[in-house]
Design a protein around this motif. Structure first.
Motif, PDB file in Angstrom:
ATOM      1  N   GLU A  96       0.834  -1.201   0.000  1.00  0.00           N
ATOM      2  CA  GLU A  96       0.000   0.000   0.000  1.00  0.00           C
ATOM      3  C   GLU A  96       0.867   1.248   0.000  1.00  0.00           C
ATOM      4  O   GLU A  96       0.589   2.214  -0.709  1.00  0.00           O
ATOM      5  N   ALA A  97       1.914   1.197   0.808  1.00  0.00           N
ATOM      6  CA  ALA A  97       2.797   2.347   0.891  1.00  0.00           C
ATOM      7  C   ALA A  97       3.432   2.619  -0.462  1.00  0.00           C
ATOM      8  O   ALA A  97       3.466   3.754  -0.933  1.00  0.00           O
ATOM      9  N   ARG A  98       3.878   1.548  -1.083  1.00  0.00           N
ATOM     10  CA  ARG A  98       4.532   1.731  -2.369  1.00  0.00           C
ATOM     11  C   ARG A  98       3.552   2.269  -3.411  1.00  0.00           C
ATOM     12  O   ARG A  98       3.881   3.147  -4.191  1.00  0.00           O
ATOM     13  N   ASN A  99       2.351   1.732  -3.395  1.00  0.00           N
ATOM     14  CA  ASN A  99       1.359   2.191  -4.363  1.00  0.00           C
ATOM     15  C   ASN A  99       1.012   3.660  -4.173  1.00  0.00           C
ATOM     16  O   ASN A  99       0.561   4.319  -5.093  1.00  0.00           O
ATOM     17  N   ASN A 101       3.199   5.856  -2.992  1.00  0.00           N
ATOM     18  CA  ASN A 101       4.443   6.623  -2.954  1.00  0.00           C
ATOM     19  C   ASN A 101       4.840   7.041  -1.541  1.00  0.00           C
ATOM     20  O   ASN A 101       5.395   8.106  -1.338  1.00  0.00           O
ATOM     21  N   VAL A 102       4.484   6.208  -0.589  1.00  0.00           N
ATOM     22  CA  VAL A 102       4.892   6.478   0.786  1.00  0.00           C
ATOM     23  C   VAL A 102       6.070   5.562   1.092  1.00  0.00           C
ATOM     24  O   VAL A 102       6.053   4.385   0.748  1.00  0.00           O
ATOM     25  N   ASP A 103       7.062   6.090   1.672  1.00  0.00           N
ATOM     26  CA  ASP A 103       8.208   5.267   2.027  1.00  0.00           C
ATOM     27  C   ASP A 103       7.857   4.463   3.274  1.00  0.00           C
ATOM     28  O   ASP A 103       7.683   5.018   4.359  1.00  0.00           O
ATOM     29  N   PHE A 104       7.738   3.169   3.111  1.00  0.00           N
ATOM     30  CA  PHE A 104       7.278   2.349   4.235  1.00  0.00           C
ATOM     31  C   PHE A 104       8.264   2.341   5.389  1.00  0.00           C
ATOM     32  O   PHE A 104       7.937   1.983   6.509  1.00  0.00           O
ATOM     33  N   GLU A 105       9.494   2.766   5.084  1.00  0.00           N
ATOM     34  CA  GLU A 105      10.479   2.818   6.163  1.00  0.00           C
ATOM     35  C   GLU A 105      10.076   3.828   7.221  1.00  0.00           C
ATOM     36  O   GLU A 105      10.557   3.791   8.357  1.00  0.00           O
ATOM     37  N   CYS A 265      -3.999  -4.823 -13.349  1.00  0.00           N
ATOM     38  CA  CYS A 265      -3.516  -4.108 -12.171  1.00  0.00           C
ATOM     39  C   CYS A 265      -2.337  -3.211 -12.517  1.00  0.00           C
ATOM     40  O   CYS A 265      -1.689  -3.376 -13.540  1.00  0.00           O
ATOM     41  N   TRP A 266      -2.121  -2.274 -11.655  1.00  0.00           N
ATOM     42  CA  TRP A 266      -0.956  -1.413 -11.816  1.00  0.00           C
ATOM     43  C   TRP A 266       0.278  -2.146 -11.317  1.00  0.00           C
ATOM     44  O   TRP A 266       0.265  -2.724 -10.240  1.00  0.00           O
ATOM     45  N   GLU A 267       1.313  -2.094 -12.098  1.00  0.00           N
ATOM     46  CA  GLU A 267       2.608  -2.573 -11.628  1.00  0.00           C
ATOM     47  C   GLU A 267       3.336  -1.391 -11.010  1.00  0.00           C
ATOM     48  O   GLU A 267       4.034  -1.540 -10.020  1.00  0.00           O
ATOM     49  N   ASN A 268       3.185  -0.273 -11.635  1.00  0.00           N
ATOM     50  CA  ASN A 268       3.819   0.945 -11.141  1.00  0.00           C
ATOM     51  C   ASN A 268       2.977   2.110 -11.634  1.00  0.00           C
ATOM     52  O   ASN A 268       3.076   2.527 -12.784  1.00  0.00           O
ATOM     53  N   HIS A 269       2.146   2.579 -10.750  1.00  0.00           N
ATOM     54  CA  HIS A 269       1.206   3.612 -11.157  1.00  0.00           C
ATOM     55  C   HIS A 269       1.908   4.893 -11.554  1.00  0.00           C
ATOM     56  O   HIS A 269       1.491   5.582 -12.487  1.00  0.00           O
TER      57      HIS A 269
END
Length: 344
Positions: A96-99, A101-105, A265-269
């Motif tokens: 979800e974070a990646r989708n 653009n949130v840095d999950f770190e 699906c999106w691979e990389n939106h």
DNA sequence: CTCGGCTTTCCTGATT
DNA sequence: CAATCAGGAAAGCCGA
């Protein structure tokens, strides 16, 4: 069921069961691997470059070493959220974070170390923000969205094809002109499901079977190349209204939670890269819209490849079923309801 | 009616 | 082996 954007392959050596490290939180709150044996259908292997950035693996974020590539395990995307194990919750957070653009770190993942799917669904917004002041709301919203999609969407509980209006009623709008409003909303939206209007259309399946014209064929026995005439030819005076172009149809599927990510699906939106999850179903949908029951992915993909020349699409080398929107494609870079938080 | 854009259909050969 | 990809070729459909 929503599915992951990732396709994976089991290692060659996998037979019916496989052994691999399975990550779990132990009583000391340590995320570590234990070896489990699972039927191969339960979890799917996926290379790390498709799962998550190797250098930005969630385990790295909590000070753990990233496992060897072949040990990574794909989240079982067909599993209901309520049955998720804590590590699946963590993995999903990262997706979800990646989708978005949130840095999950930056997300307080350890705070969710003992949260399984069931607990996750019952957590209040306050509980989320207690665990993560900054991203609690983001995660809470993501969970709500996912639950909504789950409720509204059971696999093959897609809008029935006979509820897709014939092409003369499908009017695509330019999304760039109507911020975030899915253009395909004329299809399968509530109002087109249950009203009497919908029943006024001949269900697709009940149409008289198209009898394929037996073409004479050349002396060699081979069928002539080219498109055979439509068996039911439309009269000149009875023109059909314009229906959207293929790439617009594809784009709009990507904006509808009913179809994305189950069919496509999106691979990389951010980069406009998407993948066909169920290419056959997408082709079937396209065929329904074009009133062409003979449409196949093979033919659809040929049309897709023609877009390379006009830069509507760009090829993604080495990736099957994967395409990328090109500079000429418009409207895909929108506030995608499948990924964007309204608060963002 | 013509023309061009956009498919649709089929095919061969290569790749996965 | 079956799917998929890459394109070439040709024809249908449709709007301008």
């Amino acid at each position: 069921m929503p599915q992951s954007c990732y396709s994976g392959m089991w290692p060659e050596e996998s037979q019916y069961h496989t052994q691999y490290p399975f990550y779990e939180w132990d009583e000391h709150n340590v995320y570590s691997a234990t070896t489990l044996t699972r039927p191969m259908d339960e979890h799917k292997y996926v290379p790390p470059h498709e799962l998550l950035d190797f250098d930005h693996h969630p385990l790295s974020a909590i000070g753990k070493s990233v496992p060897y590539a072949s040990e990574l395990v794909r989240r079982d995307t067909s599993k209901p959220m309520k049955d998720w194990e804590p590590e699946e919750v963590i993995q999903w957070f990262c997706e979800e974070a990646r989708n978005s653009n949130v840095d999950f770190e930056n997300i307080q993942l350890p705070q969710f170390s003992n949260v399984n799917g069931c607990k996750l669904q019952n957590m209040t917004l306050e509980e989320f923000t207690q665990k993560d002041y900054h991203y609690g709301k983001f995660l809470y919203d993501a969970v709500r969205r996912y639950m909504g999609r789950e409720a509204a969407f059971l696999d093959d509980n897609l809008p029935p094809f006979n509820n897709l209006r014939p092409k003369d009623e499908v009017i695509y709008t330019d999304l760039s002109d109507s911020l975030g409003k899915p253009a395909l909303s004329v299809i399968a939206d509530n109002d087109s499901y249950n009203d009497s209007d919908a029943s006024s259309h001949e269900p697709f399946e009940t149409k008289p079977p198209v009898i394929a014209a037996k073409l004479p064929g050349p002396p060699g026995g081979r069928r002539p190349v080219g498109r055979p005439p439509k068996p039911t030819r439309t009269k000149r005076g009875n023109k059909e209204k314009k229906c959207g172009r293929l790439w617009e149809f594809i784009r709009d599927l990507l904006l509808k939670p009913e179809y994305c990510p189950s069919l496509i699906c999106w691979e990389n939106h951010e980069e406009g890269i998407f993948r066909f999850v169920r290419s056959d179903k997408v082709a079937e949908l396209w065929g329904t819209i074009k009133e062409n029951p003979k449409m196949t992915y093979e033919k659809l993909s040929r049309a897709m490849r023609y877009y390379y020349k006009s830069q509507v699409l760009q090829p993604v080398l080495g990736r099957r079923l994967v395409y990328k929107f090109g500079p000429t494609a418009r409207g895909w870079r929108t506030n995608n309801p499948n990924f964007r938080d309204s608060t963002k």
